[in-house]
Design an enzyme around this catalytic site. Structure first.
Site, PDB file in Angstrom:
ATOM      1  N   CYS A  18       0.818  -1.206   0.000  1.00 30.23           N
ATOM      2  CA  CYS A  18       0.000   0.000   0.000  1.00 30.23           C
ATOM      3  C   CYS A  18       0.851   1.254   0.000  1.00 30.23           C
ATOM      4  O   CYS A  18       2.075   1.209   0.116  1.00 30.23           O
ATOM      5  CB  CYS A  18      -0.928   0.008   1.203  1.00 30.23           C
ATOM      6  SG  CYS A  18      -0.063  -0.070   2.772  1.00 30.23           S
ATOM      7  N   GLY A  44      -0.627   0.149  -4.759  1.00 31.90           N
ATOM      8  CA  GLY A  44      -1.834  -0.601  -4.434  1.00 31.90           C
ATOM      9  C   GLY A  44      -2.978  -0.183  -5.325  1.00 31.90           C
ATOM     10  O   GLY A  44      -3.285   1.002  -5.411  1.00 31.90           O
ATOM     11  N   ASN A 123       1.329   1.297   6.153  1.00 28.04           N
ATOM     12  CA  ASN A 123       2.056   0.613   5.087  1.00 28.04           C
ATOM     13  C   ASN A 123       3.043  -0.340   5.738  1.00 28.04           C
ATOM     14  O   ASN A 123       3.901   0.086   6.515  1.00 28.04           O
ATOM     15  CB  ASN A 123       2.800   1.639   4.217  1.00 28.04           C
ATOM     16  CG  ASN A 123       3.680   0.979   3.174  1.00 28.04           C
ATOM     17  OD1 ASN A 123       3.457  -0.169   2.797  1.00 28.04           O
ATOM     18  ND2 ASN A 123       4.687   1.699   2.714  1.00 28.04           N
ATOM     19  N   GLY A 124       2.948  -1.632   5.422  1.00 30.62           N
ATOM     20  CA  GLY A 124       3.849  -2.616   6.006  1.00 30.62           C
ATOM     21  C   GLY A 124       3.073  -3.824   6.487  1.00 30.62           C
ATOM     22  O   GLY A 124       1.906  -4.013   6.157  1.00 30.62           O
ATOM     23  N   CYS A 257      14.077  -1.393   3.000  1.00 32.29           N
ATOM     24  CA  CYS A 257      13.821  -2.432   2.005  1.00 32.29           C
ATOM     25  C   CYS A 257      14.523  -2.104   0.686  1.00 32.29           C
ATOM     26  O   CYS A 257      14.189  -1.108   0.034  1.00 32.29           O
ATOM     27  CB  CYS A 257      12.319  -2.559   1.769  1.00 32.29           C
ATOM     28  SG  CYS A 257      11.870  -3.632   0.386  1.00 32.29           S
ATOM     29  N   TYR A 263      12.180  -2.157  -7.534  1.00 31.94           N
ATOM     30  CA  TYR A 263      10.905  -2.294  -8.230  1.00 31.94           C
ATOM     31  C   TYR A 263       9.762  -1.462  -7.670  1.00 31.94           C
ATOM     32  O   TYR A 263       9.039  -0.814  -8.420  1.00 31.94           O
ATOM     33  CB  TYR A 263      10.496  -3.775  -8.242  1.00 31.94           C
ATOM     34  CG  TYR A 263       9.148  -4.055  -8.878  1.00 31.94           C
ATOM     35  CD1 TYR A 263       8.949  -3.846 -10.241  1.00 31.94           C
ATOM     36  CD2 TYR A 263       8.072  -4.539  -8.128  1.00 31.94           C
ATOM     37  CE1 TYR A 263       7.711  -4.101 -10.843  1.00 31.94           C
ATOM     38  CE2 TYR A 263       6.847  -4.796  -8.716  1.00 31.94           C
ATOM     39  CZ  TYR A 263       6.676  -4.577 -10.070  1.00 31.94           C
ATOM     40  OH  TYR A 263       5.467  -4.836 -10.657  1.00 31.94           O
ATOM     41  N   SER A 304       9.292  -1.788 -15.826  1.00 35.25           N
ATOM     42  CA  SER A 304      10.202  -1.775 -14.685  1.00 35.25           C
ATOM     43  C   SER A 304      11.631  -2.140 -15.059  1.00 35.25           C
ATOM     44  O   SER A 304      12.565  -1.816 -14.328  1.00 35.25           O
ATOM     45  CB  SER A 304       9.688  -2.726 -13.600  1.00 35.25           C
ATOM     46  OG  SER A 304       9.457  -4.016 -14.139  1.00 35.25           O
ATOM     47  N   CYS A 403       8.817 -12.428   1.637  1.00 31.69           N
ATOM     48  CA  CYS A 403       8.873 -11.221   2.474  1.00 31.69           C
ATOM     49  C   CYS A 403       7.690 -11.224   3.432  1.00 31.69           C
ATOM     50  O   CYS A 403       6.572 -11.570   3.054  1.00 31.69           O
ATOM     51  CB  CYS A 403       8.812  -9.971   1.594  1.00 31.69           C
ATOM     52  SG  CYS A 403       8.705  -8.435   2.539  1.00 31.69           S
ATOM     53  N   CYS A 460      17.353  -4.123   4.218  1.00 27.86           N
ATOM     54  CA  CYS A 460      16.673  -5.410   4.367  1.00 27.86           C
ATOM     55  C   CYS A 460      16.697  -6.082   3.004  1.00 27.86           C
ATOM     56  O   CYS A 460      16.138  -5.563   2.034  1.00 27.86           O
ATOM     57  CB  CYS A 460      15.234  -5.234   4.837  1.00 27.86           C
ATOM     58  SG  CYS A 460      14.331  -6.813   4.893  1.00 27.86           S
ATOM     59  N   CYS A 463      14.537 -11.195   1.119  1.00 25.42           N
ATOM     60  CA  CYS A 463      13.984 -11.956  -0.007  1.00 25.42           C
ATOM     61  C   CYS A 463      15.093 -12.561  -0.859  1.00 25.42           C
ATOM     62  O   CYS A 463      14.860 -13.527  -1.590  1.00 25.42           O
ATOM     63  CB  CYS A 463      13.077 -11.078  -0.852  1.00 25.42           C
ATOM     64  SG  CYS A 463      13.816  -9.540  -1.435  1.00 25.42           S
TER      65      CYS A 463
END
Length: 486
Positions: A18, A44, A123-124, A257, A263, A304, A403, A460, A463
């Protein structure tokens, strides 16, 4: 209205959960929030919501399925959201119901306390939400949604603090995981980031007012001046007297992140003082240094993969070309496609520029490989168009771990890189070569000249590495196996 369905051809990409946005001190704040959410729509697309406050009419809210442009541009709706203070949220579900989103899961969430109302947009993902939810239900809380974010409202309700700002602090000290939060009371706009700063949040100035946004592109669309990022572990409370900054949590090293650079964020945003576009272009440069190949053409998988492809072409000296054209009018959702349309696959979104591709040795640059199904289809399209060779270059390391911090990731068993070596993935996709940027190369592209410090990584990157900076307690309780210590 029909439920908003996930795009059947976007299921091979990772999705951000989001975006959040808030404004205080401007007339018709909800209109500014709607513009900000429009700029954050990439974070989102399932649903969006806005809560506004007016001294005479109090709190008013609107939550809708679908795109911001289809809902929050209607004068009849926006007139119901008066006031100089508003927050909003755009949603892609990771926690809570999937598929046909329930309207009760659409944020912002609102709670009425003895000292007044408070709305929160998050968000998260909270990694201990299931345990907290069980505890709160046992103590009498009645949940209205399936979202992990609602836990915050219930924790606030149980706090004994005398004002809402302190209750938010109390609640957030109980939660684990990633959170960038925009909240509002009758007079205050509040922003908070978790101690590791996993998800982004920025501060902007607009006239005599202030704005909070997940990304700087949200500030740009309303003409706000970017002031600074909210720092990891920081809470800002903004009202007509100015900004008050506090640190409710103990200090910890930042772990932003890194996939935001790869991306999630828009390329025209600024993260950590760096242009997202420039970082992505530099990833392509690193890829060309690490994994050169003799070829005739460098093509992005739009959109992307475009900046990385530009960087790869510039570094390698191989011409850049738009070998794949994206249908800009498809959008990222598709309502109830027929089986015949489903069988058309990625051709609904992408078409090959045959005149450019025919007879060429082609390097395709994409941002990631998740399940690998889309990569196979794109390879087939390129070969069908007459390409002599197809080489994939991926602008992120192999995605081998899920993730738990706000990204919708398949379970580990469905991630191609969790089950195959790089050579096996190459053979499964069916290309002449497949190479990923290294984790060190990704860090160098993001500004870490020496690459990744294994003892103290700045980002972080769970992933890719399987090293989770925040223990995913709920998932471990459900049987998730962490990476074995080396």
């Amino acid at each position: 209205m029909q439920p908003f369905l996930s795009h059947p051809f976007d299921d091979d990409k990772l999705h951000e959960e989001c975006g959040v946005f808030g404004v205080v001190g401007v007339a018709d704040a909800a209109n500014f929030v709607a513009l900000g959410l429009h700029a954050l729509q990439h974070r989102g697309q399932e649903a969006g919501g806005i809560v506004a406050h007016d001294p005479e009419q109090g709190f008013n809210s609107a939550r809708r399925f679908g795109y911001v442009r289809d809902n929050f541009t209607k004068a009849s709706l926006m007139e119901t959201l008066p006031g100089a203070l508003a927050i909003g949220h755009v949603r892609y579900s990771t926690a809570g119901s999937k598929g046909a989103t329930a309207i009760r899961d659409v944020q912002p969430f609102f709670g009425e306390f003895s000292m007044g109302g408070c709305a929160i947009a998050h968000n998260g993902n909270l990694t201990n939400a299931a345990a907290l939810r069980r505890e709160l239900i046992e103590r009498g809380s009645i949940f209205q949604s399936s979202s992990d974010s609602e836990c915050i409202i219930h924790l606030m309700a149980r706090s004994i603090q005398k004002n809402i700002s302190e209750r938010i602090k109390d609640a957030l000290r109980r939660v684990e995981g990633a959170f960038s939060i925009v909240a509002m009371t009758r007079t205050k706009l509040i922003g908070v980031r978790d101690p590791l700063g996993v998800r982004p949040l920025v501060l902007g100035k607009i006239g005599d007012g202030w704005a909070l946004s997940s990304e700087t592109c949200g500030l740009d669309i309303i003409g706000a001046e970017f002031v600074r990022e909210i720092e990891p572990g920081e809470m800002v409370v903004i009202d007509d007297t100015g900004i008050n900054s506090t640190r409710p949590f103990g200090p910890q090293p930042s772990r932003f992140c890194i996939f935001e650079h790869v991306y999630f964020s828009r390329p025209d945003s600024i993260l950590g003082g760096r242009s997202v576009y420039e970082t992505r272009r530099q990833i392509g440069v690193e890829l060309a240094k690490e994994s050169p190949v003799d070829a005739d053409l460098v093509c992005p998988v739009p959109d992307s993969g475009t900046p990385a492809a530009i960087g790869y072409a510039a570094q390698s000296g191989i011409p850049y070309g738009m070998g794949i054209i994206r249908n800009q009018y498809m959008g990222r959702t598709f309502i109830e496609p027929t089986e015949q349309i489903r069988n058309m696959g990625v051709r609904l979104k992408l078409n090959v520029n045959r005149a450019l591709i025919r007879g060429k040795r082609v390097i395709l640059v994409d941002d990631s490989v998740v399940r690998g199904t889309t990569s196979r289809k794109i390879k087939d399209m390129i070969l069908d168009a007459g390409a002599a060779e197809v080489h994939f270059r991926i602008a992120s390391p192999p995605t081998a771990w899920p993730c738990f911090y706000g990204v919708d990731t398949p379970e580990r068993g469905k991630l191609l890189a969790a089950n195959m070596s790089e050579d096996e993935m190459r053979d499964w996709i069916g290309v002449d070569s497949l190479k990923f940027v290294s984790l060190d190369g990704l860090y160098r592209a993001a500004g870490e000249a020496q690459g990744r410090d294994a003892k103290a990584p700045r980002y972080c990157d769970a992933c890719f590495s399987g090293e989770y900076p925040i223990t995913p307690s709920d998932m471990i309780a459900r049987g998730f196996e962490m990476k074995a210590a080396e």
